[in-house]
Design an enzyme around this catalytic site. Structure first.
Site, PDB file in Angstrom:
ATOM      1  N   LYS A  13      32.346  46.811  37.409  1.00 43.46           N
ATOM      2  CA  LYS A  13      31.830  45.926  38.459  1.00 43.46           C
ATOM      3  C   LYS A  13      31.686  46.670  39.788  1.00 43.46           C
ATOM      4  CE  LYS A  13      35.268  42.939  38.353  1.00 43.46           C
ATOM      5  NZ  LYS A  13      36.173  43.457  37.337  1.00 43.46           N
ATOM      6  N   ARG A  88      38.719  34.800  40.754  1.00 41.65           N
ATOM      7  CA  ARG A  88      39.348  35.190  39.491  1.00 41.65           C
ATOM      8  C   ARG A  88      40.041  34.006  38.825  1.00 41.65           C
ATOM      9  NH1 ARG A  88      40.051  40.975  41.015  1.00 41.65           N
ATOM     10  NH2 ARG A  88      40.744  42.159  39.221  1.00 41.65           N
ATOM     11  N   ARG A 156      45.036  55.058  39.777  1.00 38.67           N
ATOM     12  CA  ARG A 156      45.676  53.839  40.303  1.00 38.67           C
ATOM     13  C   ARG A 156      46.875  53.487  39.445  1.00 38.67           C
ATOM     14  NH1 ARG A 156      40.991  49.403  41.154  1.00 38.67           N
ATOM     15  NH2 ARG A 156      42.607  48.100  40.255  1.00 38.67           N
ATOM     16  N   ARG A 167      46.741  43.171  32.414  1.00 37.64           N
ATOM     17  CA  ARG A 167      45.601  42.709  33.213  1.00 37.64           C
ATOM     18  C   ARG A 167      44.542  42.062  32.324  1.00 37.64           C
ATOM     19  NH1 ARG A 167      43.828  47.726  36.644  1.00 37.64           N
ATOM     20  NH2 ARG A 167      42.491  46.263  37.718  1.00 37.64           N
TER      21      ARG A 167
END
Ligand code: AMP
Length: 210
Positions: A13, A88, A156, A167
């Site tokens: 994205k 979200r 990250r 996630r």
């Protein structure tokens, strides 16, 4: 044009949003990037959000809704914007509606869970300017350093494989229901993420009609 980029973490994205943002000359608003910056600077919001991010959990709705309200109020959003990573959850989407924000298109980038886990292992970020790369799909021409500012790239914390799996669970449980929410409003378009970045970009631009 007001666009939402939607999809699992690591679906690409951010990369596509950046390309569209340059093409349309509108800002990309990434709640994840805003939160990571707040953590780096050490603000109260950053401190509150840190433990959620590191565990792969969602930051509470009221925190991200506050971030978006502030950001969309800025002048540079008047000619359009891209939301990357917001909403979200259903309550976040409802809050956006209550703010009177009109969305033109919700673009879903679809990538299978299996491919997401593989992709995330190659993701690299610049800790200084926030640019993102992928060792295979979108490498920096400066090798392990950032193309844009020269800083050494890093991984990250929430891209570690076990955090990625959490996630994805969060994505399927809390975020995926938004597909029905936006499809019932006639706003959802889906692009299947391709091996080649340029192919995904072509399909994305086609879907957006730009
Ligand atoms: P991202 O950079 O979009 O992958 O976001 C990184 C992390 O920031 C997520 O895993 C969440 O912990 C947090 N985050 C970003 N956007 C939101 C949101 N809209 N709602 C809740 N948490 C978010």
């Amino acid at each position: 044009m007001n666009i939402i980029f939607f999809g699992a973490p690591g679906a690409g994205k951010g990369t596509q949003a950046e390309i569209v943002s340059t093409k349309l000359n509108i800002p990309t608003i990434s709640t994840g990037a805003i939160i990571r910056e707040a953590i780096k600077v050490g603000t109260d919001m950053g401190k509150e959000a840190q433990s959620f991010i590191e565990k792969g959990k969602l930051v509470p709705d009221e925190v991200v809704i506050g971030i978006i309200k502030d950001r969309l109020g800025k002048d540079d959003c008047k000619g359009g914007f891209i939301l990357d990573g917001f909403p979200r959850t259903i309550p976040q989407a409802e809050a956006l509606d209550r703010m009177g924000v009109k969305i033109d298109v919700v673009l879903e980038l679809y990538v299978s869970d299996e491919d997401i886990v593989t992709r995330m292992s190659g993701r690299r970020v610049c800790p200084k300017c926030g640019a993102t790369y992928h060792t295979k799909f979108n490498p920096s021409t400066a090798g392990e350093n950032c193309d844009k500012c020269g800083e050494m790239l890093s991984i990250r914390k929430d891209d570690a494989p076990d955090v990625v799996k959490s996630r994805l669970v969060v994505y399927h449980n809390e975020t995926e229901p938004l597909k029905d929410y936006y499809s019932s409003k006639g706003l959802l378009k889906t692009v299947v993420g391709q091996e080649e970045l340029s192919d995904t970009t072509r399909l994305t631009l086609e879907a957006l009609g730009i």
